[in-house]
Design an enzyme around this catalytic site. Sequence first.
Site, PDB file in Angstrom:
ATOM      1  N   THR A 159       0.840  -1.198   0.000  1.00 55.83           N
ATOM      2  CA  THR A 159       0.000   0.000   0.000  1.00 55.83           C
ATOM      3  C   THR A 159       0.875   1.248   0.000  1.00 55.83           C
ATOM      4  OG1 THR A 159      -1.717  -1.224   1.167  1.00 55.83           O
ATOM      5  CG2 THR A 159      -1.866   1.173   1.234  1.00 55.83           C
ATOM      6  N   ARG A 178      -1.889  -8.741  11.017  1.00 51.58           N
ATOM      7  CA  ARG A 178      -2.300  -7.379  11.375  1.00 51.58           C
ATOM      8  C   ARG A 178      -1.485  -6.854  12.540  1.00 51.58           C
ATOM      9  NH1 ARG A 178      -3.121  -6.091   7.197  1.00 51.58           N
ATOM     10  NH2 ARG A 178      -2.456  -8.166   6.684  1.00 51.58           N
TER      11      ARG A 178
END
Length: 626
Positions: free
Chosen positions: A35, A620
């Site tokens: 990202t 995560r």
Amino acid sequence: MSPEFLSGLNERQLEAVTLPHQSALILAGAGSGKTRVLTTRVAWLIQTGQVSPSGLIAVTFTNKAAKEMLTRISATLPINTRGMWVGTFHGLANRMLRVHHREAGLPQLFQILDSQDQLAAIKRLLKGLNADEERFPARQVQWFIAANKEEGLRAAQAEAHDEFARRMKDFYAAYDEQCNREGVVDFAELLLRSYELLAGNETLRAHYRARFRHLLVDEFQDTNRLQYRWLKLLAATGASATGAIFAVGDDDQSIYAFRGASSANMQDLQRDFAIERVIKLEQNYRSHGHILDAANALIGHNRRRLGKNLWTAEAKGEPLRVFEAATDLDEAGFIVDEVRALRADGVALSNIAVLYRSNAQSRVLEHALFTANMAYRVYGGLRFFERQEVKHALAYLRLVANPDDDAAFARIVNFPARGIGNRSIEQLQEAARAAGGSLWAAARAKAEGGRRKTEGEDASPPAKGIPAFVVLIERMQETTRGLPLPEVIEIVIDASGLKAHYQAEREGADRVENLAELINAAATFVAERDVQPAGEAAGMDEPDELTAFLAHAALEGGEHQAGAGADALQLMTAHSAKGLEFHSVFVSGLEEGLFPHENSLTEVDGIEEERRLMYVALTRARRRIY
Ligand code: ATP
Ligand code: MG
């Protein structure tokens, strides 16, 4: 001299960010900076003058991610991000359709149905057709329609090998007709309609192809077939290729197969755009070593992988923590205690996530957190804009914007109760069907008839029932005209009687608060829109505030919540945690049948999908996993 924002990237990342104008696939594991690379490339392309801010499309997975990207771009570059096409597939398709609503055969103020609205519309349709609800459950019809739309198939093209499927096709066709008549579109329709618009209109296609030379896609592994075809149409392929697709993704994080996402898109992309070399990023910057080891070991059990190694320069850190709870209550109690301890150690609540497999699992957790008086925020589940009271208020607003919206009409014609019985509504539905018009048109005709009858009499009795409802909506339209959106909503909430209704309800305090929050949400929306208007060349075909807000409500579902911004523990499904990172993560409810989900036991490769989901959950965490 290279811009400052490029420093700090590793060699591979830098290569990806600064690739020449050609299609590329970056395949890399969790936390390897995909990202970041995508965002940095957008900034780099603009900064080096290779593209103007309005000459690229960046597709992200959530509106939240899109917003973050815009924030990061404007922090890096002194440019106006206004007019940039950054958003979700749905959001971008909506934008295109607003600008070209005529060409797409839509009313300017078309409304968007979320899946709840869609289900209600299908139920209404099936009832009108006298379909046997036992044999043709509305949910199944909904699924049939969505699955076909996501494959790019209209009713006429949908496959049907037996009588049952043929009926489904008929329902699909009738449903599309109903939507067209009412000027509403569902989620899948947004993309399909926009795809058909481009496919069928050469001028527009040429226009957009010339405009968007760069198409950047995050989480590419979770695109579905139609989304891929949409991209392909925009970029053009072969000798006429004008646009370059820059896709980043991770096959190990593909978790939307059940919605038609296909990692086959990765192979197709390489073939269709002649990508010879796939760039891999292998350094993970997010997690400590033990966390990464666990994630790698887990995903290593999957047979079908494209294969890549993920390593970290970080220390091993803490081992994973395992707690075996006797019941879900015990588990929730444990989580509350541990979160308290983490907080005492200085970890912000917003930096801690509790993940679960299904939304329903949040209930027990929420109860424990509530009792412990700990701030938390639930993503997904019953989203803010899906709450009953909020939907009711939105339905009034939809009628104000477009009274022919039958779904909105049916929802609130007798809510709060105003003495309009089911029989009157059925009669109205019959009248509407016979006249081929909307419920609103039928209601007005009825009200007109009533008015004529009492004409000549000195004092006509105050209107009741349906005529009164017509007067109510017309009055709302008049009194709100030209007012700022938050005021419009305030008036509608009061005049509709919704506020009084919930105030009188014994447990209605929360609902009244949510109605107030809706006004708040509108104020925020307007403020943000002023900074960054969503429309194309401003003014031209830009939807009015109300319509834009209603589209926002449908598209953003739960991304707005009361008390957003306050420090709160983050609760969400593993699916919605995609792309995010936290200091500490609890993966709760790890038991056979729950996570892994029971469906995975019977589906082909179901367990592989569960493993990918668990891989997403584990990766995560930056520092600690429970
Ligand atoms: P996911 O697969 O979960 O979506 P991702 O590949 O998109 O992950 P990012 O979210 O872009 O990864 O990056 C993960 C974290 O690592 C972020 O906090 C990011 O800022 C950081 N990061 C990425 N690249 C670097 C780098 N070169 N130096 C320092 N930190 C980095
Ligand atoms: Mg990412």
